[in-house]
Design an enzyme around this catalytic site. Structure first.
Site, PDB file in Angstrom:
ATOM      1  NE  ARG A 106      -0.939   0.394   4.815  1.00 41.18           N
ATOM      2  CZ  ARG A 106      -1.615   0.775   5.864  1.00 41.18           C
ATOM      3  NH1 ARG A 106      -2.933   0.783   5.822  1.00 41.18           N
ATOM      4  NH2 ARG A 106      -1.012   1.148   6.955  1.00 41.18           N
ATOM      5  CB  THR A 163      -2.674   7.289  -1.800  1.00 39.19           C
ATOM      6  OG1 THR A 163      -2.059   6.035  -2.168  1.00 39.19           O
ATOM      7  CG2 THR A 163      -1.967   8.419  -2.531  1.00 39.19           C
ATOM      8  CG  ASP A 180       5.148  -2.523   8.049  1.00 41.96           C
ATOM      9  OD1 ASP A 180       4.873  -1.613   7.257  1.00 41.96           O
ATOM     10  OD2 ASP A 180       5.396  -3.705   7.677  1.00 41.96           O
ATOM     11  CG  ASP A 211       8.892  -2.645   7.967  1.00 44.18           C
ATOM     12  OD1 ASP A 211       9.307  -3.087   6.882  1.00 44.18           O
ATOM     13  OD2 ASP A 211       8.538  -1.460   8.121  1.00 44.18           O
TER      14      ASP A 211
HETATM   15  C1  PRP Z   1       0.613  -4.524   4.953  1.00 40.21           C
HETATM   16  C2  PRP Z   1      -0.140  -5.792   5.257  1.00 40.21           C
HETATM   17  C3  PRP Z   1      -1.298  -5.715   4.312  1.00 40.21           C
HETATM   18  C4  PRP Z   1      -1.594  -4.243   4.270  1.00 40.21           C
HETATM   19  C5  PRP Z   1      -2.793  -3.955   5.123  1.00 40.21           C
HETATM   20  O1  PRP Z   1       1.336  -4.665   3.789  1.00 40.21           O
HETATM   21  O2  PRP Z   1       0.638  -6.948   5.088  1.00 40.21           O
HETATM   22  O3  PRP Z   1      -1.011  -6.205   3.021  1.00 40.21           O
HETATM   23  O4  PRP Z   1      -0.440  -3.579   4.806  1.00 40.21           O
HETATM   24  O5  PRP Z   1      -3.196  -2.648   5.000  1.00 40.21           O
HETATM   25  P1  PRP Z   1      -4.532  -2.223   4.280  1.00 40.21           P
HETATM   26  O6  PRP Z   1      -5.624  -3.127   4.825  1.00 40.21           O
HETATM   27  O7  PRP Z   1      -4.725  -0.795   4.720  1.00 40.21           O
HETATM   28  O8  PRP Z   1      -4.379  -2.363   2.808  1.00 40.21           O
HETATM   29  P2  PRP Z   1       2.387  -3.562   3.266  1.00 40.21           P
HETATM   30  O9  PRP Z   1       1.704  -2.592   2.365  1.00 40.21           O
HETATM   31  O10 PRP Z   1       3.106  -2.983   4.448  1.00 40.21           O
HETATM   32  O11 PRP Z   1       3.324  -4.418   2.349  1.00 40.21           O
HETATM   33  P3  PRP Z   1       4.355  -5.588   2.742  1.00 40.21           P
HETATM   34  O12 PRP Z   1       3.538  -6.809   3.127  1.00 40.21           O
HETATM   35  O13 PRP Z   1       5.101  -5.762   1.478  1.00 40.21           O
HETATM   36  O14 PRP Z   1       5.212  -5.110   3.871  1.00 40.21           O
HETATM   37  N1  URA Z   2      -0.186  -2.903   7.702  1.00 43.70           N
HETATM   38  C1  URA Z   2       0.578  -3.301   8.743  1.00 43.70           C
HETATM   39  O1  URA Z   2       1.545  -4.049   8.556  1.00 43.70           O
HETATM   40  N2  URA Z   2       0.249  -2.886   9.969  1.00 43.70           N
HETATM   41  C2  URA Z   2      -0.807  -2.083  10.218  1.00 43.70           C
HETATM   42  O2  URA Z   2      -1.072  -1.757  11.384  1.00 43.70           O
HETATM   43  C3  URA Z   2      -1.583  -1.671   9.126  1.00 43.70           C
HETATM   44  C4  URA Z   2      -1.257  -2.099   7.877  1.00 43.70           C
END
Ligand code: PRP
Ligand code: URA
Length: 210
Positions: A105, A109, A201, A204
């Site tokens: 994401r 935005t 996160d 992370d």
């Molecule tokens: C995190 C998580 C979801 C998303 C959730 O991914 O693993 O995919 O955020 O948020 P949302 O419901 O508001 O869309 P991230 O975008 O951090 O990517 P990553 O898994 O590559 O770290």
């Molecule tokens: N994605 C994450 O990894 N953590 C949050 O709290 C929200 C979105």
């Protein structure tokens, strides 16, 4: 509670989730706990999958014994963090087919950005289980499920570790046919779209990135 949602809050899951939330938990322990919780979630998610029988011979006699019916399940990991749930699911169902949808994401935005997709064939004939530990705004999960439907998936469940009420509402509005399984429903999102109290996160924390 929203009837689309199953809260899987076994005491073992709650205890392990508390350990995951704590800031001091290392990436190695975080991944291990996620894998363990994932196995416990899978047990509940697959509770009602259809069975058939096959003839087997025990040391005593022949019998018609239960086995899972139909095509192999399709587990779909929403990258990156979905892989943490996927591993535990594969521990229980090693013959499942696996797909990946790469979505992150946008930090400003909060809109989903897709960068990869590869899913098993004959997806319309399989039970499809999409996994991502975090359901925050639901933008990522909703986009992933839309893509799965575009390529023919009809029977989809979504599994996460932590969800926000806002995400559950949004995903249910967008995909009312998709049941949601979650280990916890937290209080709310903050102004940056993070779940509170949450765990930070997920990607992370799993991989030690920032
Ligand atoms: C995190 C998580 C979801 C998303 C959730 O991914 O693993 O995919 O955020 O948020 P949302 O419901 O508001 O869309 P991230 O975008 O951090 O990517 P990553 O898994 O590559 O770290
Ligand atoms: N994605 C994450 O990894 N953590 C949050 O709290 C929200 C979105």
């Amino acid at each position: 509670m929203n009837s689309n949602v199953t809260l899987v809050d076994h005491p073992l899951i709650q205890h392990k989730l508390t350990l995951m939330r704590e800031t001091g938990t290392s990436s190695a322990v975080f991944r291990q706990l996620l894998r363990e919780i994932s196995t416990l979630l899978t047990y509940e998610v697959l509770r009602d999958i259809p069975l058939t029988t096959k003839k087997i011979t025990t040391p005593m006699q022949e019998m018609d014994a239960p086995v899972i019916a139909g095509r192999k399940l399709a587990f779909i990991s929403i990258l990156r963090a979905g892989n943490g749930l996927l591993d535990g699911m594969l521990d229980l169902v090693p013959l499942a087919r696996v797909g990946h949808i790469g979505i992150y994401r946008d930090h400003d935005t909060l809109e989903p950005v897709e960068y990869y997709m590869k899913v098993p064939s004959e997806i319309g004939d399989r039970l499809v289980i999409a996994v991502d530990p975090m359901l925050a705004t639901a933008n990522s999960a909703s986009a992933a499920i839309t893509r799965l439907k575009e390529v023919g998936a009809k029977n989809i469940k979504f599994v996460c570790l932590l969800s926000a009420p806002e995400g559950i509402e949004a995903l249910t509005a967008e995909h009312p046919d998709v049941p949601i399984f979650t280990a916890a429903i937290d209080e709310k999102l903050n102004e940056k779209g993070y779940i509170l109290p949450g765990l930070g996160d997920a990607g992370d924390r799993m991989y030690g990135t920032k």
